[in-house]
Scaffold this active site. Structure first.
Site, PDB file in Angstrom:
ATOM      1  N   HIS A  62       5.915  73.251  28.542  1.00 19.30           N
ATOM      2  CA  HIS A  62       4.946  73.056  29.624  1.00 19.30           C
ATOM      3  C   HIS A  62       5.406  71.941  30.556  1.00 19.30           C
ATOM      4  O   HIS A  62       5.831  70.872  30.097  1.00 19.30           O
ATOM      5  CB  HIS A  62       3.569  72.723  29.051  1.00 19.30           C
ATOM      6  CG  HIS A  62       2.895  73.890  28.413  1.00 19.30           C
ATOM      7  ND1 HIS A  62       2.077  73.781  27.311  1.00 19.30           N
ATOM      8  CD2 HIS A  62       2.914  75.214  28.731  1.00 19.30           C
ATOM      9  CE1 HIS A  62       1.621  74.978  26.987  1.00 19.30           C
ATOM     10  NE2 HIS A  62       2.110  75.859  27.829  1.00 19.30           N
ATOM     11  N   GLU A  65       4.236  68.256  30.449  1.00 18.66           N
ATOM     12  CA  GLU A  65       4.429  67.633  29.134  1.00 18.66           C
ATOM     13  C   GLU A  65       5.875  67.158  28.983  1.00 18.66           C
ATOM     14  O   GLU A  65       6.425  67.111  27.878  1.00 18.66           O
ATOM     15  CB  GLU A  65       4.034  68.636  28.045  1.00 18.66           C
ATOM     16  CG  GLU A  65       2.564  69.052  28.177  1.00 18.66           C
ATOM     17  CD  GLU A  65       2.144  70.184  27.248  1.00 18.66           C
ATOM     18  OE1 GLU A  65       2.935  70.532  26.347  1.00 18.66           O
ATOM     19  OE2 GLU A  65       1.033  70.717  27.427  1.00 18.66           O
ATOM     20  N   HIS A 214       4.734  69.409  22.215  1.00 16.10           N
ATOM     21  CA  HIS A 214       3.819  69.498  23.353  1.00 16.10           C
ATOM     22  C   HIS A 214       3.067  68.174  23.445  1.00 16.10           C
ATOM     23  O   HIS A 214       3.239  67.276  22.626  1.00 16.10           O
ATOM     24  CB  HIS A 214       2.835  70.651  23.147  1.00 16.10           C
ATOM     25  CG  HIS A 214       3.447  72.016  23.265  1.00 16.10           C
ATOM     26  ND1 HIS A 214       3.285  72.803  24.374  1.00 16.10           N
ATOM     27  CD2 HIS A 214       4.220  72.718  22.409  1.00 16.10           C
ATOM     28  CE1 HIS A 214       3.939  73.942  24.196  1.00 16.10           C
ATOM     29  NE2 HIS A 214       4.521  73.919  23.003  1.00 16.10           N
ATOM     30  N   GLU A 275       1.554  68.145  18.937  1.00 15.51           N
ATOM     31  CA  GLU A 275       0.920  67.648  20.161  1.00 15.51           C
ATOM     32  C   GLU A 275       0.970  66.122  20.150  1.00 15.51           C
ATOM     33  O   GLU A 275       0.200  65.467  19.446  1.00 15.51           O
ATOM     34  CB  GLU A 275      -0.523  68.142  20.250  1.00 15.51           C
ATOM     35  CG  GLU A 275      -0.670  69.657  20.335  1.00 15.51           C
ATOM     36  CD  GLU A 275      -0.449  70.202  21.737  1.00 15.51           C
ATOM     37  OE1 GLU A 275      -0.183  69.400  22.656  1.00 15.51           O
ATOM     38  OE2 GLU A 275      -0.563  71.435  21.906  1.00 15.51           O
TER      39      GLU A 275
END
Length: 305
Positions: A62, A65, A214, A275
């Site tokens: 992404h 990110e 991420h 994450e």
């Protein structure tokens, strides 16, 4: 002097320069280009180690990110330095680790989108204005900082053939029905050069494990559907212990068509979405030291298995 810069945004150009400089400094590192994006940017790898155990680490699926690219490159640099100096990394002998494992890193899966978010694609250019027009369809998403997709407006981590139709149904119900900054699944799974390159690379390598970095949330997602992967939960619990992150079930609305989902489905081996950090993307670089400290143990533990 460190090659990896952790106090400036990690653009595509900076990532390329960093990887090539690392390969030049440490001859036992190697790199190859998997493919090019629709806008001509290379999808480049960085590989370390010569062991039989193979793992794939990826970052920046992404665009906003991009801090995850810095995390992965910093780890590769510290690992290489520890090998050269006969030192440890996260308490493990680096030379012995390099003999046991080969780490195949793809530090920037979405270089086009990263350059949009970081400002490396300036306003007024054809690419920028094309993205801006797509963003007009989603006025509630800030532009360009809210951009997650590639420059064609496809969310790469929703473009893998693992519950893709379910992802399409969920995202369409949320209003993401056309190309834009985020959550558009594309016309078909593996329909984007970037996701297809990742899939083909992974199939060739046949790795024991994948990590996909991420941001944000300080959480580790480890499962897909009801597949039972031996040892996956236990290894995820080790990641949680060394990082302080939570091992969690993936929320239903985000539970399909991602890279780790596809890997679990196709290989029946452990795959994880990590994450990193917390807050609103793109995360501020002030968080980098804490993020790196939290995730170093995950990276080494994943390499060890």
């Amino acid at each position: 002097m460190s090659i990896v810069k952790t106090d400036v945004p990690m653009t595509y150009g900076r990532s390329e320069q960093t990887i090539l400089a690392l390969v030049e400094k440490y001859p036992f590192l190697r790199s190859e280009v998997l493919d090019q994006t629709a806008f001509g940017r290379d999808l480049r790898t960085l590989v370390i180690g010569k062991g039989k155990r193979k793992v794939v680490f990826s970052a920046s699926h992404h665009a906003n990110e991009w801090i995850t690219t810095t995390v992965l490159l910093k780890f590769m640099e510290e690992f290489a330095e520890a090998i050269e100096e006969g030192d440890d990394i996260a308490g493990y002998d680096a030379g012995a680790l390099a003999e046991a494992v080969t780490i195949y890193a793809v530090p920037m899966v979405d270089p086009d989108g990263v350059d949009l978010v970081t400002g490396a694609i300036p306003s007024g250019t054809v690419a920028y204005e094309s993205a801006a027009r797509l963003a007009e369809n989603y006025p509630n998403i800030p532009f360009p900082e809210g951009w997650k997709a590639n420059l064609l407006g496809v969310d790469l981590n929703l473009n893998y053939p693992a519950g893709w139709r379910e992802a399409r149904e969920i995202k369409f119900s949320q209003g993401f029905t056309r190309p834009g900054p985020r959550d558009y699944v594309g016309r078909a799974p593996f329909g984007q050069l970037e996701s297809r390159a990742m899939g083909e690379y992974t199939e060739v390598l046949d790795p024991a494990l994948v990590l996909a970095f991420h941001s944000q949330g300080k959480v580790i997602y480890w499962q897909f559907r009801d597949y039972e992967v031996p040892g996956a939960r236990e290894l995820g619990e080790r990641f949680a212990r060394v990082s302080g992150y939570e091992l969690a079930d993936t929320p239903y609305e985000s539970a399909f068509a991602g890279y780790k989902d596809w890997f679990i489905q196709e290989f029946r081996r452990p795959g994880y979405t990590i994450e990193v950090g917390e807050g609103e993307n793109p995360l501020p670089l002030e968080q980098f030291p804490e993020i790196y400290r939290d995730n170093l143990g995950i990276l080494v533990t994943a390499a060890l298995g």
